[in-house]
Write an enzyme that holds these catalytic residues in place. Sequence first.
Site, mmCIF file in Angstrom:
data_model
loop_
_atom_site.group_PDB
_atom_site.id
_atom_site.type_symbol
_atom_site.label_atom_id
_atom_site.label_comp_id
_atom_site.label_asym_id
_atom_site.label_seq_id
_atom_site.Cartn_x
_atom_site.Cartn_y
_atom_site.Cartn_z
ATOM 1 N N GLU A 27 0.845 -1.203 0.000
ATOM 2 C CA GLU A 27 0.000 0.000 0.000
ATOM 3 C C GLU A 27 0.881 1.253 0.000
ATOM 4 O OE1 GLU A 27 -3.764 -1.248 2.808
ATOM 5 O OE2 GLU A 27 -1.812 -1.046 3.780
ATOM 6 N N ASP A 204 -12.439 -4.706 -1.159
ATOM 7 C CA ASP A 204 -13.353 -5.858 -1.097
ATOM 8 C C ASP A 204 -14.626 -5.425 -0.405
ATOM 9 O OD1 ASP A 204 -12.957 -6.752 2.009
ATOM 10 O OD2 ASP A 204 -11.108 -5.975 1.157
HETATM 11 N N1 ADE Z 1 -8.229 -4.244 4.384
HETATM 12 C C1 ADE Z 1 -8.737 -4.421 3.162
HETATM 13 N N2 ADE Z 1 -9.881 -5.139 3.213
HETATM 14 C C2 ADE Z 1 -10.111 -5.404 4.518
HETATM 15 C C3 ADE Z 1 -11.118 -6.096 5.222
HETATM 16 N N3 ADE Z 1 -12.133 -6.665 4.593
HETATM 17 N N4 ADE Z 1 -11.020 -6.171 6.565
HETATM 18 C C4 ADE Z 1 -9.989 -5.583 7.212
HETATM 19 N N5 ADE Z 1 -9.007 -4.933 6.598
HETATM 20 C C5 ADE Z 1 -9.062 -4.837 5.262
#
Ligand code: ADE
Length: 239
Positions: A27, A204
């Site tokens: 990142e 996500d």
């Molecule tokens: N970083 C990216 N997606 C995530 C998720 N679903 N839960 C926690 N940290 C994250």
Amino acid sequence: MDRPTFALPPIPPRVHRVLLFVAMRSEADPIARALGATDGTARIGDAHIELLVPGADPVLGVDRLGPVHAASALARALCSARPDLVVNMGTCGGFESQGLGIADLIVVRDAMFHDARVALDGFDALVRAHTRLSPSASQLEAVAERLGARTGLASSGSSLDATADELALFRRTHTLAKDMELAALAVVCREAGVPLAALKGVTDLVDHHEPTHEAFLRNLTRTTDRIAQSAAAFIGQLV
Ligand code: ADE
């Protein structure tokens, strides 16, 4: 009191030093490139930016993810120099039910922990408290408009996936972003009296049936590029 809200100090009128916390190297690299921070430092207006990445575990070789490592790395960094503002940028899970999609941005208004439960008077309120981050309502609105972002609640925990109880909590609280560090950084900033602001990008959808880790890996580059493109504008608007 069910959910008390702690408040972090406001962003001061003059910000000379910003500590930019990014949890994962994958990142941080695009953000560093976008800011021209080849040696881990950059300048935006009058502000000196210093990148802080917890780095890899020396035994396992993977990035030190999660709230414990985040708090530990920030607390150590604050011992050596005190910034005017801590900024957290990184990926998060988003919520389809809140109208979010992949690579959408969230400017965080407040943070909480979603995996903290202590059935003891007082302690439950402590671990489930919200922390209002430092940008004012007008700063949140201005920066979100500039970036085409949403503003709202982020929730942190130690896991990439979510339990059914946690999904119900996210629905009740209208959570927009689920991550693994922000609420821990907020605790450290509160104890140190240092302002904190955060920009998250969705890799996500937490309330979607696809396994989180698959969506996370597929969308990581696209989302980190979007965060990186917005990094200078985000910091520039707040300093
Ligand atoms: N970083 C990216 N997606 C995530 C998720 N679903 N839960 C926690 N940290 C994250």
